[in-house]
Design a protein around this motif. Sequence first.
Motif, PDB file in Angstrom:
ATOM      1  N   ASN A 114      43.434  55.257  25.055  1.00 34.47           N
ATOM      2  CA  ASN A 114      43.821  54.088  24.261  1.00 34.47           C
ATOM      3  C   ASN A 114      42.932  52.899  24.639  1.00 34.47           C
ATOM      4  OD1 ASN A 114      45.073  51.852  23.069  1.00 34.47           O
ATOM      5  ND2 ASN A 114      47.116  52.712  23.342  1.00 34.47           N
ATOM      6  N   PRO A 115      42.133  52.371  23.709  1.00 28.78           N
ATOM      7  CA  PRO A 115      41.214  51.284  24.056  1.00 28.78           C
ATOM      8  C   PRO A 115      41.916  49.982  24.415  1.00 28.78           C
ATOM      9  CG  PRO A 115      41.245  51.622  21.684  1.00 28.78           C
ATOM     10  CD  PRO A 115      42.053  52.739  22.289  1.00 28.78           C
ATOM     11  N   ARG A 116      43.202  49.860  24.118  1.00 27.44           N
ATOM     12  CA  ARG A 116      43.935  48.631  24.403  1.00 27.44           C
ATOM     13  C   ARG A 116      44.632  48.676  25.761  1.00 27.44           C
ATOM     14  NH1 ARG A 116      46.795  46.961  18.623  1.00 27.44           N
ATOM     15  NH2 ARG A 116      44.872  46.997  17.371  1.00 27.44           N
ATOM     16  N   MET A 117      44.542  49.808  26.441  1.00 27.20           N
ATOM     17  CA  MET A 117      45.183  49.962  27.749  1.00 27.20           C
ATOM     18  C   MET A 117      44.134  49.978  28.845  1.00 27.20           C
ATOM     19  SD  MET A 117      48.025  52.897  26.819  1.00 27.20           S
ATOM     20  CE  MET A 117      48.688  52.937  28.491  1.00 27.20           C
ATOM     21  N   THR A 118      44.464  49.399  29.982  1.00 29.30           N
ATOM     22  CA  THR A 118      43.564  49.491  31.125  1.00 29.30           C
ATOM     23  C   THR A 118      43.593  50.900  31.686  1.00 29.30           C
ATOM     24  OG1 THR A 118      45.237  48.912  32.765  1.00 29.30           O
ATOM     25  CG2 THR A 118      44.035  47.083  31.708  1.00 29.30           C
ATOM     26  N   VAL A 119      42.591  51.224  32.480  1.00 25.42           N
ATOM     27  CA  VAL A 119      42.543  52.549  33.086  1.00 25.42           C
ATOM     28  C   VAL A 119      43.761  52.772  33.979  1.00 25.42           C
ATOM     29  CG1 VAL A 119      41.311  53.885  34.842  1.00 25.42           C
ATOM     30  CG2 VAL A 119      40.065  52.916  32.921  1.00 25.42           C
ATOM     31  N   GLY A 120      44.176  51.739  34.679  1.00 25.68           N
ATOM     32  CA  GLY A 120      45.367  51.869  35.523  1.00 25.68           C
ATOM     33  C   GLY A 120      46.601  52.213  34.721  1.00 25.68           C
ATOM     34  N   PHE A 127      53.876  58.433  34.532  1.00 30.37           N
ATOM     35  CA  PHE A 127      54.983  58.049  35.397  1.00 30.37           C
ATOM     36  C   PHE A 127      56.062  57.294  34.627  1.00 30.37           C
ATOM     37  CE2 PHE A 127      51.399  57.788  38.684  1.00 30.37           C
ATOM     38  CZ  PHE A 127      51.549  59.130  39.022  1.00 30.37           C
ATOM     39  N   GLU A 128      55.665  56.631  33.530  1.00 28.43           N
ATOM     40  CA  GLU A 128      56.643  55.964  32.670  1.00 28.43           C
ATOM     41  C   GLU A 128      57.473  56.982  31.901  1.00 28.43           C
ATOM     42  OE1 GLU A 128      57.155  52.742  32.627  1.00 28.43           O
ATOM     43  OE2 GLU A 128      55.453  52.158  33.892  1.00 28.43           O
ATOM     44  N   ILE A 129      56.823  58.071  31.517  1.00 27.45           N
ATOM     45  CA  ILE A 129      57.521  59.109  30.754  1.00 27.45           C
ATOM     46  C   ILE A 129      58.358  59.986  31.669  1.00 27.45           C
ATOM     47  CG2 ILE A 129      57.173  61.081  29.204  1.00 27.45           C
ATOM     48  CD1 ILE A 129      54.512  59.748  28.392  1.00 27.45           C
ATOM     49  N   HIS A 130      57.862  60.219  32.882  1.00 27.08           N
ATOM     50  CA  HIS A 130      58.582  61.027  33.873  1.00 27.08           C
ATOM     51  C   HIS A 130      58.792  60.185  35.125  1.00 27.08           C
ATOM     52  CE1 HIS A 130      58.026  64.837  31.619  1.00 27.08           C
ATOM     53  NE2 HIS A 130      56.869  64.304  31.271  1.00 27.08           N
ATOM     54  N   PRO A 131      59.724  59.224  35.092  1.00 32.29           N
ATOM     55  CA  PRO A 131      59.893  58.298  36.219  1.00 32.29           C
ATOM     56  C   PRO A 131      60.348  58.966  37.507  1.00 32.29           C
ATOM     57  CG  PRO A 131      61.666  58.040  34.611  1.00 32.29           C
ATOM     58  CD  PRO A 131      60.661  58.943  33.990  1.00 32.29           C
ATOM     59  N   LYS A 136      58.823  53.173  40.905  1.00 37.35           N
ATOM     60  CA  LYS A 136      57.962  52.081  40.441  1.00 37.35           C
ATOM     61  C   LYS A 136      57.133  51.475  41.560  1.00 37.35           C
ATOM     62  CE  LYS A 136      60.156  50.457  36.198  1.00 37.35           C
ATOM     63  NZ  LYS A 136      60.711  49.296  35.474  1.00 37.35           N
ATOM     64  N   GLY A 137      57.700  51.356  42.733  1.00 37.37           N
ATOM     65  CA  GLY A 137      56.990  50.738  43.833  1.00 37.37           C
ATOM     66  C   GLY A 137      55.813  51.544  44.347  1.00 37.37           C
ATOM     67  N   GLU A 138      55.764  52.839  43.992  1.00 40.86           N
ATOM     68  CA  GLU A 138      54.698  53.703  44.494  1.00 40.86           C
ATOM     69  C   GLU A 138      53.611  53.985  43.451  1.00 40.86           C
ATOM     70  OE1 GLU A 138      56.408  57.306  45.914  1.00 40.86           O
ATOM     71  OE2 GLU A 138      57.855  56.320  47.252  1.00 40.86           O
ATOM     72  N   ARG A 139      53.824  53.544  42.236  1.00 40.76           N
ATOM     73  CA  ARG A 139      52.941  53.984  41.143  1.00 40.76           C
ATOM     74  C   ARG A 139      51.534  53.428  41.272  1.00 40.76           C
ATOM     75  NH1 ARG A 139      57.347  53.524  36.150  1.00 40.76           N
ATOM     76  NH2 ARG A 139      58.787  55.065  37.058  1.00 40.76           N
ATOM     77  N   ARG A 140      51.394  52.186  41.665  1.00 37.27           N
ATOM     78  CA  ARG A 140      50.064  51.608  41.785  1.00 37.27           C
ATOM     79  C   ARG A 140      49.240  52.368  42.825  1.00 37.27           C
ATOM     80  NH1 ARG A 140      49.263  45.218  42.018  1.00 37.27           N
ATOM     81  NH2 ARG A 140      50.047  45.604  39.902  1.00 37.27           N
ATOM     82  N   SER A 144      45.767  54.692  42.210  1.00 43.92           N
ATOM     83  CA  SER A 144      44.550  54.537  43.004  1.00 43.92           C
ATOM     84  C   SER A 144      44.138  55.856  43.631  1.00 43.92           C
ATOM     85  CB  SER A 144      44.767  53.476  44.088  1.00 43.92           C
ATOM     86  OG  SER A 144      44.994  52.207  43.515  1.00 43.92           O
ATOM     87  N   GLU A 145      45.100  56.630  44.122  1.00 42.51           N
ATOM     88  CA  GLU A 145      44.806  57.938  44.710  1.00 42.51           C
ATOM     89  C   GLU A 145      44.205  58.879  43.682  1.00 42.51           C
ATOM     90  OE1 GLU A 145      48.345  59.497  46.439  1.00 42.51           O
ATOM     91  OE2 GLU A 145      48.574  57.842  47.876  1.00 42.51           O
TER      92      GLU A 145
END
Length: 341
Positions: A114-120, A127-131, A136-140, A144-145
């Motif tokens: 999606n060109p409107r979304m950042t790579v992150g 993770f949003e679809i399968h929380p 949430k605190g570990e997703r960033r 990166s990993e």
Amino acid sequence: MPSPTDPGRPILEVKGLVKHYPVTQGVLLKREVGRVKAVDGVDLELRRGETLGVVGESGCGKSTLARLLLAAERPTSGTVRFDGQDVFALPRRELRALRRRIQIVLQDPYTSLNPRMTVGDIVGEPFEIHPEVAPKGERRAKVSELLELVGLDPGHVGRYPHQFSGGQRQRVGIARALALRPEVVVCDEPVSALDVSVQAQVMNLLAELQRELGLAYVFIAHDLAAVRHISDRVAVMYLGKVVETGGEAEIYDHPTHPYTQALLSAVPVPDPDAPAWAEQTMLEGDPPSPLNPPSGCRLRTRCWKAQDVCATDEPELVVREGSDHPSACHFAVGEEIAGTP
């Protein structure tokens, strides 16, 4: 009977898979006038940790097969079993959970992000679809990993797809596919839109990830060299059917089906002294329409070996006399192909 976690049983089993698309006429009262036989009776197996290459020319049904393996489409008939479970018989909630275990890398890295979304955001979207996979605190940290795992700078999480090259975009797609820790990844022509030098880098990355993570791949491509480089076993498709299967060396060094021999013959050989195999295995004409395939053997209208029986009896995918792997040809004979990729 093997248990669902038996390592000796295929993780992915395809039996009699059929997908026909209706063709209709009329605006209000749509009348079916035919069916496009995109996939027409495919049997495949994929074992844990191996790569199954699926090769064939454009329009043979490879991408339709990929969508069926992911249960993105429902088949006309047949089954796809993942770790013993019939994916098309599962309730929606169980199918949603199963999709965590099988992911896809799409063909074109220029349109699959999606060109409107950042790579992150792109890599973290699963993770949003399968929380349940990552709080949430570990997703960033997990994003990166994943970027580091595929050879990208984690500091670039805020960049957009247009700020990356084609090969880097495909690495982003691979990172997204790995976010949910799948066991099987379907690679649908993952390097066909990339330059040759970049193709090699992505292929090496896929092989490295397979060794590190124990992944199983279904690697779909029309590039014979790419399939040979990464595959343990190969299935050759023609007009919706698998016409030959075998180990990588069996298919490339001793092909028995005329279509496989013709595919290998079409590969340019940079050796003026090499035998002119292309002249011996030349196919005539264009591929028939999947809307109205020939009776009997579907290759017979283009095959130099075709005889009367080919028009009346459809050949089964079995091991023929003098061969060591299955081939769907009444007159399958192994041939040495010089200079194969």
